[in-house]
Scaffold this active site. Structure first.
Site, short mmCIF file in Angstrom:
data_model
loop_
_atom_site.label_atom_id
_atom_site.label_comp_id
_atom_site.label_asym_id
_atom_site.label_seq_id
_atom_site.Cartn_x
_atom_site.Cartn_y
_atom_site.Cartn_z
N LYS A 272 0.84 -1.20 0.00
CA LYS A 272 0.00 0.00 0.00
C LYS A 272 0.88 1.25 0.00
O LYS A 272 2.09 1.19 0.21
CB LYS A 272 -0.92 -0.01 1.22
CG LYS A 272 -0.19 -0.02 2.56
CD LYS A 272 -1.16 -0.13 3.72
CE LYS A 272 -0.38 -0.14 5.05
NZ LYS A 272 -1.28 -0.19 6.21
N ARG B 25 -10.37 -0.63 15.42
CA ARG B 25 -10.30 0.20 14.22
C ARG B 25 -11.29 -0.39 13.22
O ARG B 25 -12.47 -0.05 13.27
CB ARG B 25 -8.85 0.21 13.70
CG ARG B 25 -8.51 1.34 12.77
CD ARG B 25 -7.03 1.43 12.48
NE ARG B 25 -6.48 0.19 11.92
CZ ARG B 25 -5.21 0.06 11.54
NH1 ARG B 25 -4.37 1.07 11.68
NH2 ARG B 25 -4.78 -1.07 11.02
N TYR C 70 16.72 29.38 10.05
CA TYR C 70 15.56 30.08 10.58
C TYR C 70 15.55 30.06 12.11
O TYR C 70 15.78 29.03 12.74
CB TYR C 70 14.27 29.42 10.09
CG TYR C 70 13.88 29.77 8.68
CD1 TYR C 70 13.58 31.08 8.32
CD2 TYR C 70 13.79 28.78 7.70
CE1 TYR C 70 13.20 31.40 7.02
CE2 TYR C 70 13.42 29.09 6.40
CZ TYR C 70 13.13 30.40 6.07
OH TYR C 70 12.75 30.70 4.78
N MET D 88 12.45 24.24 3.73
CA MET D 88 11.70 23.48 2.74
C MET D 88 12.62 22.85 1.70
O MET D 88 12.42 21.70 1.27
CB MET D 88 10.69 24.38 2.03
CG MET D 88 9.83 23.65 1.01
SD MET D 88 8.66 24.72 0.16
CE MET D 88 7.54 25.13 1.50
#
Length: 370
Positions: free
Chosen positions: A38, A136, A260, A313
């Site tokens: 998957k 679930r 940053y 990023m």
């Protein structure tokens, strides 16, 4: 992606994938070893993974959605393919056309599938999911007992399955409770093949009281080089290698804030390499460094090079001060994930799990299959 333009390159070792499947299959030869593919085969490419695993001997595959089953069917025309996320209303004919088997987890799904098979004469092969503790998907134990007591689901299931919730923590008592409950429920339909073990269950093998393998095992993340049991004894080969291109080298004095927020300052005169990848490429922001927390490391040859400051990023700074002068230059590649940095190593440094590292692999890399 043009090779000369990519900031990162992703190499996928299909032979290592095959070797991991063979190693997992050998852990319980009495039980079939399927393969969970998957989420685009955990990020490495579903068609390529299914083709390679078929050549290695895999005959049964599990996906999450029908469109993944269609892609898997194209790569493995003769395989058995189960769809874990069940039967959306009105889609039974689509499953039949794709020769895909839904994993039915509710009374409504079971009734719809039984009615479709009876009305059309279509192949009724499907799995029934029993909830033994994940809470679930799946029939509750009471629902399962009532269904089999009243004559069964209306067709002969091809598989009874459940899913382990805590097998990645071998000392948890829940795994034995789930195994025992699943064995009890399976006894209601003893002629139907049964499946309980995921990757962790496959690697764990058994509890004190019984075997977890049953008739079929469903390893997923372990195929791709991640071991969900930290410190486990089974050695899995790395399947994914990520390398990042150096786009600048720069010298900075001690006490220089990097990135940053200036959350990390250099402790010595430092050589920084700026890499052309970032969190948009699947290297999580949480793996960055700070003054009070060491980040993950990249590798130049055998030399670890810690991340410095926050990951952007598209860019990461690493400390290459210990790399011999002249051994690294603009345009060279450094290892972010591979022989020295495993999937689980990067996951721990990022505060997450190997599953998320693999499925977050970015699409901007130059992608190569070895």
């Amino acid at each position: 992606m043009t090779a000369g333009c990519a900031g990162g390159r992703l190499t996928i070792d299909l032979r290592a994938l095959q070797d991991n499947w063979r190693a997992l299959a050998a852990l319980a030869p009495h039980s079939e070893c399927a393969a969970v593919v998957k989420a685009d085969a955990y990020g490495i490419g579903l068609p390529q993974a299914v083709s390679a695993l078929t050549r290695a001997g895999a005959r049964t595959f599990f996906v999450a959605h029908l469109h993944e089953a269609t892609a898997a069917r194209a790569a493995a025309p003769d395989a058995v393919i189960y769809v874990l996320n069940g039967l959306p209303p009105g889609t039974a004919s689509d499953y039949a056309a794709a020769r895909a088997r839904p994993v039915l987890g509710s009374a409504e799904e079971i009734a719809e599938w039984a009615d479709f098979a009876a009305e059309t004469g279509a192949d009724a092969s499907a799995a029934i999911h029993l909830d033994t503790g994940m809470t679930r998907l799946g029939l509750s134990p009471a629902e399962a007992r009532a269904m089999f007591a009243s004559g069964g689901p209306g067709f002969r299931p091809s598989l009874l399955m459940s899913h382990l919730a805590c097998a990645d923590e071998p000392d948890r008592a829940e795994t034995e409770r789930q195994r025992a409950l699943f064995a009890e429920l399976r006894a209601l339909a003893p002629d139907v093949p049964a499946s309980l073990a995921n990757s962790a269950g496959t690697l764990l093998g058994r509890t004190e009281s019984g075997d977890l393998a049953f008739d079929l095992r469903r390893p997923g993340v372990s195929l791709y080089g991640s071991n969900p049991i930290h410190g486990g004894s089974v050695r899995l080969k790395p399947v994914v290698r990520i390398e990042a291109r150096v786009i600048q080298l720069r010298q900075v004095p001690a006490g220089t804030a990097v990135g940053y927020g200036g959350v990390e300052t250099t402790r010595r005169p430092t050589t920084l390499a700026i890499l052309s990848v970032g969190y948009a490429d699947g290297i999580f922001r949480a793996a960055g460094g700070a003054d009070d927390a060491r980040g993950a490391s990249a590798y130049v040859g055998e030399i670890p090079c810690p991340y410095v400051g926050r990951i952007s990023m598209d860019l990461i700074a690493i400390d290459v001060t210990d790399v011999p002068e002249g051994a690294l230059k603009r345009g060279d590649w450094v290892e972010m994930l591979g022989d020295h940095v495993g999937v689980d190593d990067l996951a721990r440094a990022s505060g997450t799990i190997g599953y998320e590292v693999l499925t977050a692999l970015g699409r901007r890399h130059e992608r190569r299959y070895a």
